[in-house]
Structures are given as structure tokens and as C-alpha cells.
Design a protein around this motif. Structure first.
Motif, PDB file in Angstrom:
ATOM      1  N   LEU A  66       3.689  -2.805 -18.220  1.00  0.00           N
ATOM      2  CA  LEU A  66       3.941  -2.935 -19.722  1.00  0.00           C
ATOM      3  C   LEU A  66       2.971  -2.283 -20.611  1.00  0.00           C
ATOM      4  N   VAL A  67       1.093  -2.868 -20.470  1.00  0.00           N
ATOM      5  CA  VAL A  67       0.453  -2.978 -21.195  1.00  0.00           C
ATOM      6  C   VAL A  67       0.073  -1.539 -20.524  1.00  0.00           C
ATOM      7  N   CYS A  68      -0.277  -1.161 -19.902  1.00  0.00           N
ATOM      8  CA  CYS A  68       0.002   0.286 -19.118  1.00  0.00           C
ATOM      9  C   CYS A  68       0.632   1.536 -20.049  1.00  0.00           C
ATOM     10  N   ALA A  69       1.628   0.940 -19.769  1.00  0.00           N
ATOM     11  CA  ALA A  69       2.458   2.009 -20.459  1.00  0.00           C
ATOM     12  C   ALA A  69       2.340   1.940 -22.191  1.00  0.00           C
ATOM     13  N   LEU A 106       9.355 -10.974 -17.325  1.00  0.00           N
ATOM     14  CA  LEU A 106       9.849  -9.785 -18.181  1.00  0.00           C
ATOM     15  C   LEU A 106      11.076  -8.776 -17.559  1.00  0.00           C
ATOM     16  N   GLU A 107      11.854  -8.875 -16.141  1.00  0.00           N
ATOM     17  CA  GLU A 107      12.445  -8.244 -15.843  1.00  0.00           C
ATOM     18  C   GLU A 107      14.028  -8.823 -16.589  1.00  0.00           C
ATOM     19  N   ASP A 108      13.443 -10.455 -16.057  1.00  0.00           N
ATOM     20  CA  ASP A 108      14.527 -11.169 -16.225  1.00  0.00           C
ATOM     21  C   ASP A 108      15.362 -11.498 -17.906  1.00  0.00           C
ATOM     22  N   VAL A 109      14.194 -11.301 -18.756  1.00  0.00           N
ATOM     23  CA  VAL A 109      15.043 -10.874 -20.178  1.00  0.00           C
ATOM     24  C   VAL A 109      15.310  -9.529 -20.773  1.00  0.00           C
ATOM     25  N   PHE A 110      15.155  -8.676 -19.567  1.00  0.00           N
ATOM     26  CA  PHE A 110      15.088  -7.098 -19.626  1.00  0.00           C
ATOM     27  C   PHE A 110      16.818  -7.752 -19.575  1.00  0.00           C
ATOM     28  N   TRP A 154       9.002   3.413 -14.250  1.00  0.00           N
ATOM     29  CA  TRP A 154       7.881   2.400 -13.736  1.00  0.00           C
ATOM     30  C   TRP A 154       8.439   1.866 -12.358  1.00  0.00           C
ATOM     31  N   MET A 155       9.256   0.907 -13.532  1.00  0.00           N
ATOM     32  CA  MET A 155       9.897  -0.436 -12.709  1.00  0.00           C
ATOM     33  C   MET A 155      11.024  -0.557 -11.915  1.00  0.00           C
ATOM     34  N   ILE A 206       5.567   8.121  -6.675  1.00  0.00           N
ATOM     35  CA  ILE A 206       4.790   8.121  -8.294  1.00  0.00           C
ATOM     36  C   ILE A 206       5.004   6.714  -8.638  1.00  0.00           C
ATOM     37  N   ASP A 207       6.347   6.195  -8.668  1.00  0.00           N
ATOM     38  CA  ASP A 207       7.008   4.617  -8.787  1.00  0.00           C
ATOM     39  C   ASP A 207       7.034   3.745  -9.208  1.00  0.00           C
ATOM     40  N   MET A 208       6.821   2.474  -8.667  1.00  0.00           N
ATOM     41  CA  MET A 208       6.564   1.167  -8.326  1.00  0.00           C
ATOM     42  C   MET A 208       7.749   0.501  -7.894  1.00  0.00           C
ATOM     43  N   GLY A 209       9.118   0.328  -8.221  1.00  0.00           N
ATOM     44  CA  GLY A 209       9.969   0.070  -7.934  1.00  0.00           C
ATOM     45  C   GLY A 209       9.288  -1.621  -7.655  1.00  0.00           C
TER      46      GLY A 209
END
Length: 248
Positions: free
Chosen positions: A42-45, A107-111, A169-170, A176-179
Motif C-alpha cells: 500500500l505504501v508503494c501504491a 488491510l484485507e479484512d478492513v477492505f 496487485w492484491m 505481475i500481480d501478487m494475489g
């Protein structure tokens, strides 16, 4: 449109390889890949705006182990760090907010607490913004730009590009993306519209809206669903590279 689909499908296959993200073809996700962590990502994004070399240089200057440190340690270590619109106090605020969130939940659970109500990624993003702001209240021009504002509309609203990229990404999982997340459907994602993607999509006839906003991102996503209804964002990185490398 069949010719456009063939072009994009070929670009997707070309880009989906280990060597696509490298020092010669930089992308902020190169730093995220090193850590394979949702908070670091998230910081990177969120800092992914401006010149890509400067973005990666700034991200490389950060000590991400601070996300497990005390408030005072974070303040002391980051007191000289800044990036474009963000002063040191803005960088510090993000790190402390993320550290506090990690101590309580993910972050996943909040989202997903926002997303799961109506399968809306916008609701999920809003939940993350509200939570981070509540965990460490801080407001400045730079910080408000960094986190973005909570929004309930698409027309005339900023494209939330950095947040949408983070979700890609998530949620997606390829070379490319991290899943890193589960339980979020790829068909619900909205394309992280940047200037390269916006301009290329208009030239290819994929996008008619002339304004660079969230409504344009939704329109383009809907068009890409005609090519792949379940995973429209598989075309995002290819469109971005086509524009970045001036291939079309």
C-alpha cells in the motif's frame, strides 16, 4: 474490436513474465514484490505518482521494518523523509496509521468489511481511508492527496488510480500481480486509470469519455469486460506499457 482484442491479448501474454518487472523497465511494484506484504504494497501504491525512477528511489529509502516499531521510533527514523507533496509528517502519519491497523486487524479484512456489502471496491476503499484516518488523525494538503477522499460517486471524482492499482496487485495473481488477498472477485475490480492508459484507450476506441475521472475508469473497465468478463484488469498492465513505451 476483434483486432484490438487480439492486440491486447498478445500484449498480455508478452508482459506476463518474470522479466517484465526489472530495473530496465521500472514499476513501483518491483519494491512491493521484494516484501510481499499488504502494508508495504500500500505504501508503494500510494506513493506511485510522478517519475517512476524517483518513486522507486524514494521507496528504496524507506525502512519498512518501521511498520512494526513504536510511534516514537517511526517519527525519529522518518523525520527527514519526504516525497513531492508529502512532507516528513505525512510519511510518518501513514506509517503510524498502518502500524496501528496491523496491530488490530488487516488491510484485507478492513477492505472486505466495506466491499462485501455490495461487492463494491469503492466501498472497500472508502472503508480503508476512513479507518486509516481514524487510527492516526492527520490532515494536510500532501496527506489528503496521498490517502484520497472518501467518495460515493463516480462522475467528476478522481480516478482513485493508486488505490485501484493496489487492489489489482492484491487480488490478481500472475507474474505481475501478487494475489495476496482472497475473497475479492477480479470481475469487481476497476482499472487504475493513469494518463498512459487513458490516452491509449481513447486512441484504440476503448474509451469515449474525455474527462480523466472515476467514471472514465468505470467505462473503460466495462469495455474490457467485453474481452474478458471475469478478469478485465488483466489488460491494464499491457495498456499501461503500450502507452509508456509509445507503441501505439
Amino acid at each position: 474490436m476483434s483486432d484490438i482484442k487480439r492486440l491486447l491479448d498478445a500484449e498480455v501474454l508478452k508482459r506476463d513474465c518474470d522479466g517484465e518487472i526489472c530495473l530496465e523497465r521500472l514499476d513501483p511494484i518491483i519494491v512491493a514484490h521484494r516484501h510481499n506484504d499488504e502494508a508495504v504494497s500500500l505504501v508503494c501504491a500510494l506513493f506511485a505518482y510522478g517519475n517512476v525512477k524517483q518513486i522507486v528511489k524514494f521507496l528504496d529509502s524507506l525502512d519498512f521494518s518501521l511498520l512494526h516499531s513504536s510511534d516514537n521510533e517511526i517519527k525519529r527514523a522518518l523525520k527527514k523523509h519526504y516525497y513531492r507533496f508529502q512532507k516528513s509528517e505525512d510519511v510518518i502519519a501513514l506509517f503510524i496509521a498502518l502500524k496501528r491497523l496491523k496491530e488490530q486487524t488487516s488491510l484485507e479484512d478492513v477492505f472486505k468489511s466495506g466491499y462485501s456489502r455490495e461487492n463494491s471496491v469503492i466501498d472497500g476503499i472508502n472503508e480503508l481511508i476512513k479507518t486509516l484516518n481514524s487510527l492516526y488523525p492527520h490532515s494536510s494538503k500532501g496527506y489528503d492527496f496521498l490517502l484520497s477522499r472518501v467518495t460515493m460517486k463516480t462522475k467528476g471524482t478522481g480516478a482513485l488510480k493508486r488505490w485501484m492499482m493496489y487492489l489489482r496487485w492484491m487480488v490478481r495473481d500472475d507474474n505481475i500481480d501478487m494475489g495476496l488477498w482472497s475473497g475479492v472477485d477480479t470481475k469487481d475490480l476497476i482499472i487504475p486509470l493513469d494518463t498512459h492508459t487513458f490516452n491509449v484507450s481513447r486512441r484504440l476506441g476503448l474509451l469515449t469519455r474525455k474527462r480523466y475521472d472515476l467514471e472514465a475508469a468505470v467505462e473503460l473497465t466495462c469495455k474490457l469486460k467485453e474481452f474478458d468478463a471475469e478478469d478485465p484488469l488483466k489488460y491494464d498492465f499491457a495498456l499501461y506499457r503500450i502507452g509508456q513505451e509509445k507503441l501505439f
